[in-house]
Design an enzyme around this catalytic site. Structure first.
Site, PDB file in Angstrom:
ATOM      1  N   CYS A 281       2.406  -4.802 -36.293  1.00  0.00           N
ATOM      2  CA  CYS A 281       2.438  -6.016 -37.114  1.00  0.00           C
ATOM      3  C   CYS A 281       3.848  -6.453 -37.509  1.00  0.00           C
ATOM      4  CB  CYS A 281       1.557  -5.852 -38.350  1.00  0.00           C
ATOM      5  SG  CYS A 281       2.027  -4.571 -39.517  1.00  0.00           S
TER       6      CYS A 281
ATOM      7  N   HIS B  61       0.029  -4.130 -44.358  1.00  0.00           N
ATOM      8  CA  HIS B  61      -0.049  -5.014 -43.186  1.00  0.00           C
ATOM      9  C   HIS B  61       0.782  -6.267 -43.477  1.00  0.00           C
ATOM     10  CE1 HIS B  61      -1.574  -6.932 -39.647  1.00  0.00           C
ATOM     11  NE2 HIS B  61      -2.351  -7.791 -40.287  1.00  0.00           N
TER      12      HIS B  61
ATOM     13  N   SER C 266      -2.645  -7.074 -35.005  1.00  0.00           N
ATOM     14  CA  SER C 266      -3.418  -6.096 -35.768  1.00  0.00           C
ATOM     15  C   SER C 266      -4.404  -5.437 -34.815  1.00  0.00           C
ATOM     16  CB  SER C 266      -4.182  -6.804 -36.897  1.00  0.00           C
ATOM     17  OG  SER C 266      -5.152  -5.950 -37.470  1.00  0.00           O
TER      18      SER C 266
END
Length: 243
Positions: A69, A104, A121
Site C-alpha cells: 500500500c 493501511h 491492498s
C-alpha cells in the site's frame, strides 16, 4: 526460460478523461500485483523529500516488482504528476481486528468536485475507489463500510495535505494533518471535521508546519489557517494521536 512480462507504464493521452487516466494507473498497479512475499522490495521513508520518493517510484517502474500500500501511494503520486487538476493526498487507516491493530494507506484523489482513491491492498474494496464521491466524508465512510465486511473496526483516520506537483520538491509529504479518533466520535461529528478540513484544503489555506517542528502541530490535527476560529469543545474529541 520465459521472461516475466513487464507491464508498460501508462502514458496520459489528451483523448483520455481524468477517470480513464486514473483507471489506467490503477490497472498498471494491479499488473505489478500486491506483494504477498513478506519482503518489502522498496524502502519508503516517509520523512524523505518528495524528490527522493519520486526516484524510488521511477525505480518501481523499472523493476516491475510487486508492491504494497505505501509503495502504491508513492507510485500513484509519481504517475499523476503533471496533472494539475488532480489533487493527491494520503489517507491512512488504523483498524482493529481479532486483538491486533493494522495500518493501511491509500492515495486520496480530488478532481472536478469529486473524490476517489488509488492504492493497493489484499482486498479489492480497500484500495481504489472511483472518482464519484461528492464529499471527503462520503469517501471515508465508504472505506469504513468496506472494512466492516472484514470485521475490522476503524479506530483512526489520518488525512494528509495535497502533495505538490513539483517532482523535484525538497518538501516531505505531509502524511497526517488531520487525525480523527473515529471510534470515539459520532459519524455526524466525523463528517463535520472532514468537511471543514476538505474545505480548507480546497481553499489552499492549510500549510505544512514549519520545518523545525514537523510533527508537533500536525499530530493534533490542527488547521493551520491564519483565521482559525476558536476550537469548540466537541472539536477536541479524540484528537490525540498515540500511534
Amino acid at each position: 526460460c520465459i521472461q516475466p512480462s513487464v507491464p508498460p507504464v501508462p502514458n496520459y493521452k489528451l483523448s483520455m478523461s481524468i477517470p480513464e487516466w486514473l483507471q489506467a494507473i490503477q490497472t498498471y498497479m494491479k499488473m505489478l500485483q500486491y506483494n504477498h512475499t513478506g519482503t518489502q522490495f522498496f524502502e519508503i521513508r516517509k520523512t524523505r523529500p518528495l524528490s527522493g520518493l519520486m526516484e524510488t517510484a521511477k525505480e518501481m517502474t523499472r523493476e516491475s516488482l510487486p508492491i504494497k500500500c505505501l509503495e502504491a501511494v508513492i507510485l500513484g503520486i509519481y504517475l499523476t504528476n503533471g496533472q494539475p487538476s488532480v489533487e493527491r493526498f494520503p489517507i491512512s487507516f488504523k483498524t482493529h481486528f481479532s486483538g491486533n491493530y493494522f495500518h493501511h494507506v491509500v492515495l486520496g484523489i480530488y478532481c472536478n468536485g469529486r473524490y476517489g482513491s488509488l492504492g493497493m491492498s489484499r482486498r479489492s474494496d480497500l484500495m481504489d475507489k472511483p472518482l464519484t464521491y461528492r464529499t471527503l466524508s462520503d469517501l471515508i465512510f465508504e472505506f469504513e463500510d468496506s472494512y466492516k465486511k472484514y470485521l475490522h473496526s476503524v479506530k483512526k483516520v489520518k488525512i494528509g495535505l495535497y502533495v505538490p506537483h513539483e517532482p523535484h520538491s525538497f518538501q516531505p509529504i505531509v502524511w497526517k494533518q488531520l487525525v480523527l479518533n473515529v471510534s470515539k466520535m459520532m459519524r455526524t461529528e466525523v463528517r463535520k471535521e472532514l468537511e471543514k478540513f476538505a474545505r480548507d484544503m480546497r481553499m489552499k489555506i492549510l500549510k505544512p508546519s514549519s520545518a523545525h517542528s514537523p510533527m508537533k502541530e500536525r499530530s493534533r490535527g490542527k488547521s493551520l489557517s491564519p483565521h482559525r476560529r476558536q476550537a469548540s469543545p466537541q472539536r477536541r474529541v479524540g484528537r490525540r494521536d498515540k500511534s
